[in-house]
Design a protein around this motif. Structure first.
Motif, short mmCIF file in Angstrom:
data_model
loop_
_atom_site.label_atom_id
_atom_site.label_comp_id
_atom_site.label_asym_id
_atom_site.label_seq_id
_atom_site.Cartn_x
_atom_site.Cartn_y
_atom_site.Cartn_z
N GLY A 162 -9.59 -5.11 -10.86
CA GLY A 162 -8.40 -4.58 -11.54
C GLY A 162 -8.34 -3.06 -11.44
O GLY A 162 -7.27 -2.48 -11.20
N ARG A 163 -9.49 -2.41 -11.60
CA ARG A 163 -9.53 -0.95 -11.47
C ARG A 163 -9.22 -0.52 -10.03
O ARG A 163 -8.52 0.47 -9.80
CB ARG A 163 -10.89 -0.43 -11.90
N ILE A 164 -9.75 -1.29 -9.09
CA ILE A 164 -9.49 -0.98 -7.68
C ILE A 164 -8.00 -1.12 -7.39
O ILE A 164 -7.43 -0.32 -6.64
CB ILE A 164 -10.34 -1.89 -6.76
N HIS A 165 -7.37 -2.09 -8.00
CA HIS A 165 -5.92 -2.26 -7.84
C HIS A 165 -5.21 -0.98 -8.26
O HIS A 165 -4.31 -0.49 -7.57
CB HIS A 165 -5.44 -3.45 -8.68
N GLY A 166 -5.61 -0.42 -9.39
CA GLY A 166 -5.02 0.83 -9.86
C GLY A 166 -5.25 1.98 -8.88
O GLY A 166 -4.36 2.79 -8.62
N LEU A 167 -6.45 2.02 -8.30
CA LEU A 167 -6.75 3.07 -7.33
C LEU A 167 -5.91 2.92 -6.07
O LEU A 167 -5.44 3.91 -5.50
CB LEU A 167 -8.24 3.07 -6.99
N PHE A 168 -5.69 1.69 -5.64
CA PHE A 168 -4.84 1.48 -4.47
C PHE A 168 -3.40 1.89 -4.75
O PHE A 168 -2.70 2.38 -3.86
CB PHE A 168 -4.90 0.02 -3.99
N GLN A 176 -2.64 4.41 -6.59
CA GLN A 176 -2.67 5.86 -6.45
C GLN A 176 -2.68 6.27 -4.97
O GLN A 176 -2.03 7.24 -4.58
CB GLN A 176 -3.90 6.43 -7.16
N VAL A 177 -3.40 5.50 -4.14
CA VAL A 177 -3.42 5.77 -2.71
C VAL A 177 -2.02 5.59 -2.13
O VAL A 177 -1.55 6.42 -1.33
CB VAL A 177 -4.44 4.86 -1.98
N ALA A 178 -1.34 4.52 -2.53
CA ALA A 178 0.03 4.28 -2.04
C ALA A 178 0.95 5.44 -2.42
O ALA A 178 1.76 5.90 -1.61
CB ALA A 178 0.56 2.97 -2.59
N LYS A 179 0.80 5.94 -3.64
CA LYS A 179 1.63 7.07 -4.08
C LYS A 179 1.34 8.31 -3.23
O LYS A 179 2.26 9.02 -2.80
CB LYS A 179 1.34 7.37 -5.56
N ALA A 180 0.05 8.53 -2.95
CA ALA A 180 -0.32 9.69 -2.13
C ALA A 180 0.21 9.54 -0.71
O ALA A 180 0.73 10.50 -0.13
CB ALA A 180 -1.84 9.85 -2.11
N ASN A 188 2.81 7.89 0.22
CA ASN A 188 4.27 8.08 0.17
C ASN A 188 4.64 9.56 0.05
O ASN A 188 5.76 9.94 0.36
CB ASN A 188 4.89 7.28 -0.97
N SER A 189 3.69 10.37 -0.39
CA SER A 189 3.92 11.81 -0.50
C SER A 189 3.47 12.57 0.75
O SER A 189 3.45 13.79 0.76
CB SER A 189 3.18 12.37 -1.73
N GLY A 190 3.03 11.83 1.76
CA GLY A 190 2.64 12.47 3.02
C GLY A 190 1.15 12.68 3.21
O GLY A 190 0.73 13.26 4.21
N ALA A 191 0.32 12.24 2.28
CA ALA A 191 -1.13 12.41 2.41
C ALA A 191 -1.67 11.49 3.51
O ALA A 191 -1.02 10.53 3.91
CB ALA A 191 -1.81 12.10 1.09
#
Length: 113
Positions: free
Chosen positions: A60-66, A68-72, A74-77
């Motif tokens: 579940g925590r890893i889901h949250g981290l993913f 955050q990765v998706a958000k990054a 989408n921001s060009g990271a």
């Protein structure tokens, strides 16, 4: 014994073509023959369940981290190791499913011989 436990007990006796009394007598006798093993199996099952629930929390925590990765992303990271990380998480989830299936199969084991 709650209703679900009683139903599981009567279903197991029927599957083994035994009366409830005969099945219960067999199970009690088998458990009483080796109290150390019986206690160890009960403790082990609790420990396994604790680990399965802990793994579920971690996933579940890893889901949250993913997220955050998706958000990054989408921001060009850039995430050069994302594929490897995603594969590792998928492998862990599959191992957890396999462990849960094995635990259930053991718990719902076969009839006395």
């Amino acid at each position: 014994m709650n209703d679900a436990e009683y139903q599981r007990f009567t279903d197991a006796a029927a599957q083994c073509q035994m009366t409830n009394a005969a099945f219960l007598a067999y199970a009690v006798d088998k458990a009483a023959r080796d109290l150390t093993r019986t206690a160890a199996e009960i403790a082990s099952e609790r420990e396994v369940l604790d680990e399965v629930f802990a793994a579920r929390r971690h996933l579940g925590r890893i889901h949250g981290l993913f997220n955050q990765v998706a958000k990054a992303l989408n921001s060009g990271a850039d995430a050069p190791h994302l594929d490897a990380a995603a594969q590792a998480v998928l492998n862990a989830a599959r191992r957890m499913e396999d462990a849960a299936d094995t635990l259930l199969a053991h718990r719902d084991g076969g009839c006395p011989a």
